[in-house]
Write a protein that holds these residues in place. Structure first.
Motif, mmCIF file in Angstrom:
data_model
loop_
_atom_site.group_PDB
_atom_site.id
_atom_site.type_symbol
_atom_site.label_atom_id
_atom_site.label_comp_id
_atom_site.label_asym_id
_atom_site.label_seq_id
_atom_site.Cartn_x
_atom_site.Cartn_y
_atom_site.Cartn_z
ATOM 1 N N LEU A 128 0.657 -1.435 -0.082
ATOM 2 C CA LEU A 128 -0.333 -0.094 0.191
ATOM 3 C C LEU A 128 0.795 0.963 -0.357
ATOM 4 C CD1 LEU A 128 -2.734 -0.612 2.601
ATOM 5 C CD2 LEU A 128 -3.125 -1.425 0.241
ATOM 6 N N PHE A 129 1.536 0.877 0.623
ATOM 7 C CA PHE A 129 2.577 2.471 1.049
ATOM 8 C C PHE A 129 3.897 2.675 -0.274
ATOM 9 C CE2 PHE A 129 6.936 4.465 1.578
ATOM 10 C CZ PHE A 129 7.070 5.326 2.104
ATOM 11 N N ALA A 130 4.429 1.602 -1.390
ATOM 12 C CA ALA A 130 4.776 1.617 -1.978
ATOM 13 C C ALA A 130 3.879 2.448 -3.624
ATOM 14 C CB ALA A 130 4.874 0.395 -2.670
ATOM 15 N N HIS A 131 2.209 2.239 -3.426
ATOM 16 C CA HIS A 131 1.198 2.525 -4.100
ATOM 17 C C HIS A 131 0.888 3.530 -4.548
ATOM 18 C CE1 HIS A 131 -2.232 2.198 -6.359
ATOM 19 N NE2 HIS A 131 -2.688 2.858 -5.849
ATOM 20 N N ASN A 132 0.959 4.798 -2.939
ATOM 21 C CA ASN A 132 0.782 5.208 -2.721
ATOM 22 C C ASN A 132 1.601 6.672 -3.091
ATOM 23 O OD1 ASN A 132 -1.582 5.093 -1.683
ATOM 24 N ND2 ASN A 132 -1.319 4.871 0.322
ATOM 25 N N VAL A 133 3.065 6.358 -2.845
ATOM 26 C CA VAL A 133 4.333 6.783 -3.127
ATOM 27 C C VAL A 133 4.389 7.424 -4.696
ATOM 28 C CG1 VAL A 133 7.095 6.829 -3.337
ATOM 29 C CG2 VAL A 133 5.513 6.151 -1.128
ATOM 30 N N TRP A 134 4.049 6.036 -5.701
ATOM 31 C CA TRP A 134 4.720 6.069 -7.149
ATOM 32 C C TRP A 134 3.239 6.003 -7.739
ATOM 33 C CZ3 TRP A 134 7.422 1.817 -4.334
ATOM 34 C CH2 TRP A 134 8.990 2.421 -4.010
ATOM 35 N N ALA A 135 2.820 6.041 -7.519
ATOM 36 C CA ALA A 135 1.646 6.082 -7.995
ATOM 37 C C ALA A 135 0.989 7.635 -9.128
ATOM 38 C CB ALA A 135 -0.431 5.614 -7.262
ATOM 39 N N THR A 146 -6.829 14.928 -6.855
ATOM 40 C CA THR A 146 -7.001 15.269 -5.362
ATOM 41 C C THR A 146 -8.874 16.017 -5.295
ATOM 42 O OG1 THR A 146 -6.652 17.815 -5.922
ATOM 43 C CG2 THR A 146 -5.163 16.356 -4.940
ATOM 44 N N SER A 147 -9.871 15.999 -6.104
ATOM 45 C CA SER A 147 -10.709 16.281 -5.852
ATOM 46 C C SER A 147 -11.272 16.229 -7.648
ATOM 47 C CB SER A 147 -11.366 17.313 -4.976
ATOM 48 O OG SER A 147 -11.680 18.573 -6.281
ATOM 49 N N ASP A 148 -13.056 16.463 -7.437
ATOM 50 C CA ASP A 148 -13.755 16.265 -8.677
ATOM 51 C C ASP A 148 -13.163 17.998 -9.805
ATOM 52 O OD1 ASP A 148 -15.152 14.442 -7.883
ATOM 53 O OD2 ASP A 148 -16.790 15.578 -7.680
ATOM 54 N N THR A 149 -12.526 18.841 -9.178
ATOM 55 C CA THR A 149 -11.953 19.483 -9.689
ATOM 56 C C THR A 149 -10.664 20.392 -10.145
ATOM 57 O OG1 THR A 149 -12.598 21.212 -7.952
ATOM 58 C CG2 THR A 149 -14.308 21.042 -9.446
ATOM 59 N N THR A 150 -10.072 19.484 -9.110
ATOM 60 C CA THR A 150 -8.491 20.020 -8.390
ATOM 61 C C THR A 150 -7.041 18.691 -8.726
ATOM 62 O OG1 THR A 150 -8.156 18.959 -5.992
ATOM 63 C CG2 THR A 150 -9.392 21.450 -7.089
ATOM 64 N N VAL A 151 -6.116 19.045 -8.569
ATOM 65 C CA VAL A 151 -4.860 18.161 -9.141
ATOM 66 C C VAL A 151 -3.571 18.854 -8.001
ATOM 67 C CG1 VAL A 151 -5.950 16.727 -11.097
ATOM 68 C CG2 VAL A 151 -3.991 18.833 -10.793
ATOM 69 N N GLU A 152 -3.029 17.666 -7.772
ATOM 70 C CA GLU A 152 -1.751 17.787 -7.799
ATOM 71 C C GLU A 152 -0.546 17.807 -8.437
ATOM 72 O OE1 GLU A 152 -0.598 16.705 -3.781
ATOM 73 O OE2 GLU A 152 -0.199 14.947 -4.278
ATOM 74 N N VAL A 153 0.522 18.365 -9.016
ATOM 75 C CA VAL A 153 1.295 17.637 -9.221
ATOM 76 C C VAL A 153 2.613 16.733 -8.487
ATOM 77 C CG1 VAL A 153 4.523 18.266 -9.814
ATOM 78 C CG2 VAL A 153 1.649 20.018 -10.532
ATOM 79 N N THR A 154 3.290 15.607 -9.149
ATOM 80 C CA THR A 154 3.456 14.308 -8.279
ATOM 81 C C THR A 154 4.291 14.035 -9.373
ATOM 82 O OG1 THR A 154 3.463 12.640 -7.092
ATOM 83 C CG2 THR A 154 2.469 12.784 -9.409
ATOM 84 N N GLY A 158 2.562 18.612 -4.107
ATOM 85 C CA GLY A 158 2.929 17.281 -3.775
ATOM 86 C C GLY A 158 4.053 16.871 -3.025
ATOM 87 N N ASN A 159 3.940 16.554 -1.965
ATOM 88 C CA ASN A 159 5.142 15.990 -1.242
ATOM 89 C C ASN A 159 6.058 15.163 -1.827
ATOM 90 O OD1 ASN A 159 3.350 16.917 1.062
ATOM 91 N ND2 ASN A 159 3.106 15.083 1.924
ATOM 92 N N PHE A 160 7.616 15.232 -2.421
ATOM 93 C CA PHE A 160 8.428 14.393 -2.640
ATOM 94 C C PHE A 160 8.116 14.782 -4.348
ATOM 95 C CE2 PHE A 160 8.102 12.359 1.272
ATOM 96 C CZ PHE A 160 9.057 12.869 2.054
ATOM 97 N N ALA A 161 7.078 15.414 -4.861
ATOM 98 C CA ALA A 161 6.846 15.638 -6.756
ATOM 99 C C ALA A 161 8.601 16.341 -7.340
ATOM 100 C CB ALA A 161 6.047 16.849 -6.516
ATOM 101 N N PHE A 162 9.249 16.628 -6.393
ATOM 102 C CA PHE A 162 10.466 17.098 -7.726
ATOM 103 C C PHE A 162 11.716 16.458 -6.437
ATOM 104 C CE2 PHE A 162 7.572 19.511 -9.299
ATOM 105 C CZ PHE A 162 7.526 19.796 -10.603
ATOM 106 N N TYR A 163 11.981 15.989 -5.546
ATOM 107 C CA TYR A 163 12.234 14.972 -4.974
ATOM 108 C C TYR A 163 14.061 14.526 -5.482
ATOM 109 C CZ TYR A 163 14.193 11.997 -0.827
ATOM 110 O OH TYR A 163 14.994 11.769 0.307
ATOM 111 N N PHE A 164 15.089 15.546 -5.463
ATOM 112 C CA PHE A 164 15.910 15.266 -5.697
ATOM 113 C C PHE A 164 16.248 15.105 -7.209
ATOM 114 C CE2 PHE A 164 17.794 14.351 -1.466
ATOM 115 C CZ PHE A 164 19.167 14.190 -1.753
#
Length: 156
Positions: free
Chosen positions: A17-24, A37-45, A76-82
């Motif tokens: 489950l953790f792997a799915h959430n991090v890499w999906a 993230t909702s019917d009308t919003t998104v986050e960069v990942t 999003g969290n870690f979106a452009f990490y390293f």
């Protein structure tokens, strides 16, 4: 013996489950990966690979996917990490939050434009971005997380 099997199954399930959430990610458009993230919003990942982004990035105000126009409201969290090849980022005016470790370790990042729409910058958001020489934080930002700019030696 039964308890050990249950613990192993539970741990394996949690890791999966953790792997799915991090890499999906939900979709790719215009050079960026997004989570709905909702019917009308998104986050960069991120697509799950370090260094998946490089060069100059512009995060748009909106993105079209499956005939639905979404507002891009967060990085999003870690979106452009390293993403060490990332050199500059322009953030659209619909973004209100920059997640934890969103740009952590982006040592090649020299320029970022944070719009007035942003109200929060997460923990370690720009940690170890040693190439950053200046950042203007708008008055709209009411929350800056711990270590947000730690290790940014180029900032004066």
């Amino acid at each position: 013996m039964v308890k050990k099997k249950i613990k192993k199954i539970s741990l394996a399930t949690i890791l999966l489950l953790f792997a799915h959430n991090v890499w999906a990610y939900d979709f790719y458009s215009g050079g960026l990966y997004y989570n709905i993230t909702s019917d009308t919003t998104v986050e960069v990942t991120d697509k799950g690979n370090s260094n998946s982004y490089s060069g100059n990035i512009t995060i748009p105000d909106t993105v079209l996917y499956n005939n639905i126009t979404y507002s891009v409201t967060s990085i999003g969290n870690f979106a452009f990490y390293f993403c060490r090849g990332l050199t500059s980022v322009t953030i659209g005016n619909s973004v209100t939050s920059i997640g934890n470790s969103a740009f952590e370790g982006c040592r090649g990042l020299t320029s970022i434009t944070i719009p007035d729409s942003v109200t929060s910058i997460g923990n370690s958001a720009f940690r170890d971005c040693s190439g950053l020489t200046s950042v203007t934080i708008p008055n709209s930002v009411t929350s800056i997380g711990n270590s947000a700019f730690e290790g940014c030696r180029g900032l004066t």
